[in-house]
Design an enzyme around this catalytic site. Structure first.
Site, short mmCIF file in Angstrom:
data_model
loop_
_atom_site.label_atom_id
_atom_site.label_comp_id
_atom_site.label_asym_id
_atom_site.label_seq_id
_atom_site.Cartn_x
_atom_site.Cartn_y
_atom_site.Cartn_z
N ARG A 1 14.62 49.51 -28.36
CA ARG A 1 15.91 48.87 -28.57
C ARG A 1 15.72 48.27 -30.02
O ARG A 1 14.77 47.64 -30.35
CB ARG A 1 16.18 47.91 -27.62
CG ARG A 1 16.20 48.21 -26.05
CD ARG A 1 16.17 47.24 -25.15
NE ARG A 1 16.52 47.53 -23.71
CZ ARG A 1 15.71 48.37 -22.83
NH1 ARG A 1 14.51 48.83 -23.39
NH2 ARG A 1 16.36 48.66 -21.59
N HIS B 1 15.86 43.10 -28.54
CA HIS B 1 15.33 43.00 -27.11
C HIS B 1 14.48 44.07 -26.78
O HIS B 1 14.25 44.77 -25.55
CB HIS B 1 16.44 43.20 -26.07
CG HIS B 1 17.51 42.07 -26.09
ND1 HIS B 1 17.07 40.50 -25.55
CD2 HIS B 1 18.61 41.53 -26.92
CE1 HIS B 1 18.22 39.72 -25.82
NE2 HIS B 1 18.85 40.55 -26.48
N ASN C 1 21.20 35.63 -21.67
CA ASN C 1 19.90 35.11 -22.54
C ASN C 1 19.53 33.83 -21.86
O ASN C 1 20.26 33.43 -20.91
CB ASN C 1 20.52 34.66 -23.82
CG ASN C 1 20.75 35.99 -24.83
OD1 ASN C 1 19.69 36.98 -24.39
ND2 ASN C 1 21.49 35.90 -25.60
N PHE D 1 27.48 40.80 -35.80
CA PHE D 1 26.25 41.22 -35.05
C PHE D 1 25.38 41.95 -36.36
O PHE D 1 24.22 41.51 -36.37
CB PHE D 1 26.43 41.62 -33.80
CG PHE D 1 25.35 42.09 -33.04
CD1 PHE D 1 24.83 40.54 -32.55
CD2 PHE D 1 24.37 42.97 -32.85
CE1 PHE D 1 23.62 40.76 -31.41
CE2 PHE D 1 23.49 43.13 -31.96
CZ PHE D 1 22.94 42.06 -31.38
N ARG E 1 30.65 43.40 -27.71
CA ARG E 1 29.42 43.75 -27.00
C ARG E 1 30.07 44.96 -26.01
O ARG E 1 28.90 45.94 -25.65
CB ARG E 1 29.00 42.68 -26.03
CG ARG E 1 28.46 41.73 -26.91
CD ARG E 1 27.86 40.51 -26.24
NE ARG E 1 26.52 40.70 -25.52
CZ ARG E 1 26.03 40.05 -24.46
NH1 ARG E 1 26.68 39.18 -23.96
NH2 ARG E 1 24.76 40.56 -24.00
N ARG F 1 19.98 55.61 -27.28
CA ARG F 1 18.65 55.59 -26.87
C ARG F 1 18.37 56.55 -25.85
O ARG F 1 17.18 57.17 -25.79
CB ARG F 1 18.39 54.10 -26.34
CG ARG F 1 17.71 53.25 -27.37
CD ARG F 1 17.37 51.96 -26.62
NE ARG F 1 17.50 51.75 -25.31
CZ ARG F 1 16.34 51.74 -24.29
NH1 ARG F 1 15.31 51.99 -24.59
NH2 ARG F 1 16.79 51.62 -22.81
#
Length: 739
Positions: free
Chosen positions: A84, A87, A161, A174, A371, A382
Site C-alpha cells: 500500500r 497504511h 483512523n 491527497f 476517496r 495492488r
C-alpha cells in the site's frame, strides 16, 4: 495450544466469515508429502537437476529443464505484491459486531445497524500511515482503523483512523500531502516519521491541516495499543430511514479499556527494542481471552439542519462537538480471533469507502468523494480487478452479476448469458422494495467551478478547541512533540514559518515551541483564542467508568533470595483481574527464592526485556534478592526508566529499601523503616509500598479497583488502571531522574 483446545477455541470464535474461509484453509499434518503447485509429488527439494561427472565428483551446469526447481524459485520471486502507498504496515483480527437494539432505526433501515438478532462478522485492520511494511509500530503517526462488516446485504467498509479529522479538505490534495509526509525524494529519509522539512513545509503552507497536526502531535499519535485507541469514520456519511428521511452521520468506535498512549521517550525506545510491539499486543490479548472491545456510537444531524453550524459539517478537518451533536451508542465491536495466515488475510484485505449497504450512503464531503474513487482504484492496482473474489474480501451473501474475466478470476459461472437483459431472466436488477440499493433523490443546484464553500475557509477555531480541551500534561506533551519535530527541520524557513501557524492557534503554545526550536518568539497572538472547550477531545475523558487492569502487563523483578510465596500471591490477585504478570530475573530459567521455597521459572532475563514493554513494575521482598538487585545497574535502570515514563511501581519490605537507597526516587513518600514490619500502605506519585505482604494481608486484600481501596494489591491495581501517574511530570519529578 493442544489440538483439543484449538478445536474448542475455533468453534467458540467462529463467525459467518470465519466459516466461509474454511473452504480455503489447508491444515498441513506431520508426514504429508511435498508436491508441486500442479500436484506432482517431489522427491528432492534440496538439489537442482544438474550434470554430474561420470566419476561422481565433478559438478556440471544446472539444467533449465528442472520444472521443480524453476517453479520453486519462480514462486519465491513473485511472492510480493505492491505494498500500500499509505497504511502499508498493518495488523488485523477477526471478530463480530452486534447492535444493542433497534434504536438506530429512526435514522436508517440498514439491518446491520438496527437488527439486534444479527451477529455480523467483521475483519478489522489497524495500521500506521507514513512508513513501509518494515517500519516500526510505535512511530508518531496516524493509525488506520478499518472495519469490514460482512453483512447479509453485502460488505460495508468503514475505512477510518484513530483521529476524527484529516490533513486536507479536498481529495485532490491527497497526492501532495502523501508526497510531503513520505521520505524526502532526494535521499529517501526519514522512514516512518514526519519530522522533516517537506512535511512541515507543506502543513505550514496549508493551514487547513492545523487541526490534524494538533491531534497527531498530541498523545494520540503514539497509542499504547491498538486496543486502547478510538476509531473514527472521519468522513461524513448519510443514513436513510424507511420514511425516506436522510441524516448526516459520523461513526465513532470507543474502546472498552479507555484511550491511552505511550510517552515519547518510551515510543522511541520500543521502536528499536520491539518494533512489532502493537502487533504482538493485539495477538497476545486475543489469545489470552482479553478480547478487544469497542462501542460503536453515531452522531447524526437531520438533513434540514445541515447549515445550522458555524462550520461546514462536510469538512473533514472539523469535528462535530459533542455539546452540539451528542453521541449515541448503538452497538459493540469485539475482536476474538487472530488471523490464520498474515498475507492472504491482513495483506490482501481490501477496504473501499465506496462499499456501503442499503440504508447507508454518501454525503458531498469532498474528501469522501475522492476517496470513493481512489480506494477502489488502488485495490485494482495492488490486487487486480478481481480483488473482491479473494477469500478475505468476498462477501458472505450470494453474489451474481455479469462482470467477467480479468486477471486472477476465481469464480466459475456456469451460464450461457453474461449480459442484461437476457432471455432467461438471469441476474435481473432488484427493486428497492426487494432490497436493491436506493440512492437518495438529492436536489442539486449550483455553478460548476473549482472552489470551496465559505465555511471551508476557516481553519483555526477547531484546533483552538482541541488545544483548549487538553489536560495540563497533554499540553506539555503537545509542546514537546512539536518542538521535537521542528528541531529536525534543517531549513529555518520551515520551522520559523510554522510558529506563525501555531500563533494563530494559541499564543502560549507558539511561544513555548519557538523558545525550544529557535524560532522568533511572538509578542502578541496571531488571532484571539476563543477559549472554548469540548468533551471527548482529551484522552482523560475516556477512562473506563469501572477501573480495569485487564490485559495490563506487569513486570515482576526478582533475583535469588526473593519471597516467592508473596510474589505468587500478589500475581494471583492481579491475575484474578486479568492482568498478566511476567517474572523477570537474572536468567531465563529457575530463580531460587528464599529458603524452603520452590524455584520459580523466569519468563525473561533483565537484558532480554526492558521496562518499556510493560505497564507497571512490582518488586517483592527478600533481603538477599534486594541486595542482588542493588548491584545490578540494569535493574536500577529498569526502575528509573519506568518511573520516568510515569508507570506505577510497587514494592514490599526490603525492596522498598532498594527504592529508597539505590534507585532514589525524588520526592516520593515510601513506607518508612520506623513503621517496622507492618502491612501499612503508602501510595505516593503512583508508587505503592508496604512493609510486608502476608497471608493476613492477602485475606483482607479484596481486589476492588477504586481510589482509596484497602489492601496493597488493590492500591497498586488502581494505579495501574489509571495507566500513568502524569503528576510526576507536572511536578517536575521525571526531570530529576536519568533514564
Amino acid at each position: 495450544m493442544s489440538s483439543l483446545v484449538e478445536s474448542a477455541f475455533t468453534t467458540m470464535t467462529a463467525t459467518a466469515k470465519v466459516a466461509d474461509l474454511q473452504r480455503d484453509l489447508q491444515y498441513p499434518r506431520a508426514g504429508e508429502h511435498l508436491t508441486t503447485d500442479h500436484g506432482v509429488k517431489v522427491s528432492d527439494t534440496d538439489n537442482w537437476l544438474k550434470v554430474i561427472g561420470s566419476n561422481g565428483e565433478q559438478n556440471g551446469p544446472s539444467l533449465l529443464e528442472d520444472q521443480i526447481g524453476r517453479e520453486k524459485v519462480h514462486r519465491f520471486d513473485h511472492e510480493r505484491i505492491p505494498e500500500r502507498v499509505v497504511h502499508a504496515r498493518g495488523a488485523a483480527a477477526h471478530g463480530y459486531f452486534k447492535v444493542y437494539d433497534n434504536r438506530a432505526s429512526k435514522y436508517t433501515y440498514a439491518p446491520v445497524l438496527t437488527d439486534s438478532s444479527r451477529t455480523t462478522s467483521v475483519f478489522v485492520r489497524f495500521s500506521t500511515v507514513q512508513g513501509p511494511r518494515g517500519s516500526a509500530d510505535t512511530v508518531r503517526d496516524v493509525r488506520g482503523f478499518a472495519v469490514k462488516f460482512y453483512t447479509e446485504e453485502g460488505n460495508w467498509d468503514i475505512v477510518g483512523n484513530d483521529i476524527p479529522v484529516f490533513f486536507i479538505q479536498d481529495a485532490i490534495k491527497f497526492p501532495d500531502f502523501v508526497h510531503a509526509v513520505k521520505p524526502e525524494p532526494h535521499n529517501e529519509v526519514p522512514t516512518g516519521q514526519s519530522a522533516h522539512n517537506n512535511f512541515w513545509d507543506f502543513v505550514g503552507l496549508q493551514p487547513e491541516s492545523a487541526h490534524m497536526v494538533m491531534w497527531v502531535m498530541s498523545d494520540r499519535g503514539i497509542p499504547r495499543s491498538f486496543r486502547m485507541m478510538q476509531g473514527f469514520g472521519v468522513n461524513t456519511y448519510t443514513l436513510l430511514n424507511d420514511k425516506g428521511e436522510r441524516h448526516f452521520v459520523k461513526f465513532h468506535f470507543i474502546p472498552e479499556l479507555g484511550v491511552h498512549s505511550l510517552v515519547w521517550d518510551e515510543a522511541l525506545k520500543i521502536g528499536g527494542q520491539d518494533p512489532d510491539f502493537h502487533r504482538k499486543d493485539l495477538n497476545e490479548a486475543i489469545e489470552n481471552g482479553a478480547f478487544p472491545k469497542w462501542k460503536l456510537a453515531i452522531q447524526t444531524i437531520p438533513e434540514a439542519h445541515e447549515h445550522d453550524f458555524d462550520f461546514d459539517i462536510l469538512d473533514a478537518t472539523k469535528v462535530w462537538p459533542e455539546e452540539l451533536v451528542p453521541l449515541e451508542e448503538i452497538g459493540e465491536l469485539v475482536l476474538n480471533r487472530v488471523v490464520d495466515e498474515f498475507f492472504p488475510e491482513t495483506e490482501q484485505v481490501a477496504y473501499c469507502t465506496s462499499h456501503v449497504v442499503p440504508g447507508i450512503g454518501f454525503s458531498d464531503d469532498p474528501l469522501l468523494q475522492g476517496r470513493n474513487f481512489s480506494y477502489f482504484d488502488t485495490q485494482v492496482s495492488r490486487l487486480g480487478i478481481n480483488f473482491q473474489e479473494l477469500p478475505i474480501n468476498r462477501p458472505v451473501c450470494p453474489i451474481l452479476n455479469h462482470n467477467r474475466d480479468g486477471k486472477a478470476r476465481h469464480r466459475v459461472v456456469k451460464s450461457d448469458v453474461n449480459y442484461w437483459p437476457n432471455r432467461k431472466d438471469i441476474g435481473r436488477p432488484v427493486s428497492p422494495d426487494e432490497g436493491g440499493y436506493l440512492e437518495f433523490a438529492q436536489r442539486i443546484e449550483g455553478i460548476k467551478q473549482r472552489a470551496r464553500g465559505e465555511k471551508f475557509q476557516e481553519h483555526f477555531s477547531h484546533p483552538q478547541l482541541f488545544v483548549n480541551s487538553l489536560t495540563p500534561y497533554e499540553k506539555v506533551h503537545l509542546i514537546n512533540a512539536i518542538s521535537f519535530e521542528l528541531s529536525h527541520c534543517e531549513d529555518p524557513v520551515v520551522y520559523k514559518s510554522y510558529i506563525n501557524v501555531l500563533n494563530d492557534i494559541d499564543f502560549d503554545l507558539a511561544r513555548s515551541v519557538a523558545a525550544k526550536v529557535g524560532g522568533e518568539i511572538p509578542t502578541q497572538p496571531g488571532r484571539p483564542n476563543h477559549g472554548k472547550k469540548s468533551k471527548g477531545l482529551s484522552q482523560r475523558d475516556y477512562l473506563p467508568k469501572e477501573p480495569t487492569i485487564v490485559s495490563r502487563r506487569i513486570a515482576v523483578l526478582v533475583s535469588d533470595g526473593f519471597n516467592a510465596v508473596e510474589a505468587l500471591a500478589v500475581c494471583a490477585v492481579l491475575a484474578s483481574a486479568k492482568a498478566v504478570c511476567y517474572i523477570i530475573g537474572p536468567r531465563r530459567g529457575l530463580v531460587h527464592p528464599m529458603s524452603n521455597q520452590a524455584g520459580v521459572p523466569a519468563d525473561h532475563h533483565f537484558e532480554g526485556q526492558r521496562s518499556t514493554l510493560f505497564d507497571a513494575i512490582y518488586i517483592p521482598s527478600g533481603a538477599e534478592h534486594a541486595k542482588a538487585l542493588a548491584k545490578n545497574g540494569r535493574v536500577v535502570h529498569w526502575v528509573r526508566e519506568a518511573f520516568g515514563h510515569c508507570k506505577p511501581i510497587a514494592a514490599v519490605g526490603e525492596a522498598v529499601d532498594f527504592l529508597r537507597e539505590v534507585v532514589r526516587l525524588p520526592k516520593v513518600d515510601l513506607f518508612a523503616p520506623s513503621h517496622g514490619n507492618s502491612d501499612q500502605i503508602v501510595s505516593s506519585y503512583g508508587v505503592v509500598t508496604t512493609g510486608k505482604y502476608s497471608a493476613s494481608s492477602l485475606m483482607t486484600d479484596v481486589l476492588k479497583i477504586a481510589p482509596g481501596s484497602e489492601g496493597f494489591v488493590a492500591n497498586f491495581a488502581y494505579q495501574v488502571s489509571q495507566h500513568r501517574c502524569y503528576e510526576r511530570e507536572i511536578d517536575g519529578l521525571t526531570e530529576m531522574v536519568a533514564f
